[in-house]
Design a protein around this motif. Sequence first.
Motif, PDB file in Angstrom:
ATOM      1  N   PHE A  62       6.770   5.092   0.646  1.00  0.00           N
ATOM      2  CA  PHE A  62       5.566   5.296  -0.757  1.00  0.00           C
ATOM      3  C   PHE A  62       4.558   5.497  -0.855  1.00  0.00           C
ATOM      4  O   PHE A  62       3.239   6.098  -1.259  1.00  0.00           O
ATOM      5  N   MET A  63       4.334   4.661   0.300  1.00  0.00           N
ATOM      6  CA  MET A  63       3.000   4.548   0.125  1.00  0.00           C
ATOM      7  C   MET A  63       2.287   4.975   1.138  1.00  0.00           C
ATOM      8  O   MET A  63       0.678   5.460   0.533  1.00  0.00           O
ATOM      9  N   ARG A  64       2.859   5.882   2.343  1.00  0.00           N
ATOM     10  CA  ARG A  64       2.372   6.731   2.804  1.00  0.00           C
ATOM     11  C   ARG A  64       2.127   8.212   1.907  1.00  0.00           C
ATOM     12  O   ARG A  64       0.662   8.514   1.850  1.00  0.00           O
ATOM     13  N   LYS A  65       2.998   8.451   1.043  1.00  0.00           N
ATOM     14  CA  LYS A  65       3.357   9.577   0.864  1.00  0.00           C
ATOM     15  C   LYS A  65       2.035   9.316   0.014  1.00  0.00           C
ATOM     16  O   LYS A  65       1.647  10.198  -0.727  1.00  0.00           O
ATOM     17  N   ALA A  66       1.758   8.369  -0.863  1.00  0.00           N
ATOM     18  CA  ALA A  66       0.796   8.449  -2.182  1.00  0.00           C
ATOM     19  C   ALA A  66      -0.861   8.334  -1.096  1.00  0.00           C
ATOM     20  O   ALA A  66      -1.147   9.213  -1.924  1.00  0.00           O
ATOM     21  N   TYR A  67      -0.329   8.255  -0.568  1.00  0.00           N
ATOM     22  CA  TYR A  67      -1.756   7.590   0.401  1.00  0.00           C
ATOM     23  C   TYR A  67      -2.390   8.849   0.790  1.00  0.00           C
ATOM     24  O   TYR A  67      -3.673   9.257   0.617  1.00  0.00           O
ATOM     25  N   LYS A 112       0.409  -7.433 -11.095  1.00  0.00           N
ATOM     26  CA  LYS A 112      -0.813  -6.910 -10.810  1.00  0.00           C
ATOM     27  C   LYS A 112      -0.741  -5.383 -10.289  1.00  0.00           C
ATOM     28  O   LYS A 112       0.311  -4.835 -10.147  1.00  0.00           O
ATOM     29  N   ILE A 113      -2.533  -5.080 -10.374  1.00  0.00           N
ATOM     30  CA  ILE A 113      -2.683  -4.586  -9.811  1.00  0.00           C
ATOM     31  C   ILE A 113      -3.657  -3.721  -9.123  1.00  0.00           C
ATOM     32  O   ILE A 113      -4.281  -5.138  -9.029  1.00  0.00           O
ATOM     33  N   PHE A 114      -3.428  -3.487  -8.011  1.00  0.00           N
ATOM     34  CA  PHE A 114      -4.586  -3.420  -7.047  1.00  0.00           C
ATOM     35  C   PHE A 114      -4.083  -1.786  -6.038  1.00  0.00           C
ATOM     36  O   PHE A 114      -3.732  -1.463  -6.384  1.00  0.00           O
ATOM     37  N   PRO A 115      -5.718  -1.890  -5.411  1.00  0.00           N
ATOM     38  CA  PRO A 115      -5.886  -0.792  -4.579  1.00  0.00           C
ATOM     39  C   PRO A 115      -4.360  -0.514  -3.056  1.00  0.00           C
ATOM     40  O   PRO A 115      -4.416  -1.949  -2.650  1.00  0.00           O
ATOM     41  N   ILE A 116      -4.667   0.606  -2.422  1.00  0.00           N
ATOM     42  CA  ILE A 116      -3.400   0.442  -2.136  1.00  0.00           C
ATOM     43  C   ILE A 116      -3.515   0.288  -0.342  1.00  0.00           C
ATOM     44  O   ILE A 116      -2.792  -0.230   0.011  1.00  0.00           O
ATOM     45  N   ASP A 117      -5.072   0.403  -0.062  1.00  0.00           N
ATOM     46  CA  ASP A 117      -5.181  -0.792   1.340  1.00  0.00           C
ATOM     47  C   ASP A 117      -5.201  -1.622   1.344  1.00  0.00           C
ATOM     48  O   ASP A 117      -5.387  -2.397   2.410  1.00  0.00           O
TER      49      ASP A 117
END
Length: 325
Positions: free
Chosen positions: A90-95, A226-231
């Motif tokens: 999901f992280m790859r697809k969302a990016y 928490k909320i944080f940027p994907i990278d």
Amino acid sequence: MIFEQDVTKNLSDIQKSLMNKTYEFSGYTHFTVYEPKERDINAPCLVDKIVQLAINNVIKDLISSKFIYDSYACIDNKGTHKAVYRLHHFMRKAYWQYGEDATIIKLDLKKFFYSIDRSVTKREFSRYIKCQDTLDLIYKIIDSADLISELGLPLGNTLSQIGANLTLNPLDNYAKRDLSLKYYVRYADDIFIIVESKEKAKETLLKIKNYIENELNLKLNKRKTKIFPIDQGVNGLGFKIYRTHLLLRNESKKKVKRKLKKMPDLIREGRMTIEKAEQMLNSWKGHADYASSYNFYKKLTNKFDFLELENNKFVVKESEIYDLY
């Protein structure tokens, strides 16, 4: 051992008590475990475990079919590693879809097992199980937790696992159907969501928080939510998960190093066999292999002379163990 001495009669007695509706819960034995973190365990007696396993074997397929695809705890053919790979995917697809603005929401529920509202759990069981006798039996086991506290499900109960999962099932459906969250993964009370921006993440988190508090009578753990940027990647489920790769968490590395430091003395003192040491190390390696761990394996074999990698397995060299004197 006592039960096994007359196992046929004892199982027959359990069956009769269930058929006659005279079965009563026997109570709990309390103890504390300290790995992976300190937890209070309330374990049922053997007879009650057998009853719960029997119930679980009958209802698990029915209940599991009601969970969303991206629920991974206590479901056959799921588990932590599949949850990790799904989140990584999901992280790859969302990016690819949102770019660097993609934002991760990591949610954790405050003392989840200990604070579950048992009336919510009962409500969810009644949605899918229509046999009143079965429900009455499940309710009897759930209500046995009154012996311990007003809230929560005992960690030692077999039915607590499926009950806890079922308690959060409405949240999964709310997230997927009402909020249309495409990138959503849950393992027990660890929940990960990826959305298109920080603003969307704040909005989504508020809606999820309100639902959890108002509909499920639970609370978020503010420190771990928490909320944080994907990278930045995300710590969870035993790994540091990036969109490009997976790493072992530092705590996992420290833990295996501590065990390796003690291992030579334990073997020399006869408190651990070499076979047991290798079994333990390769069991850990089975988990670590899901991450990019090769360089860490090399550091371990360089630091500990008695340890080698042969045919992709850890081997403990007996000669080096006894040469350490």
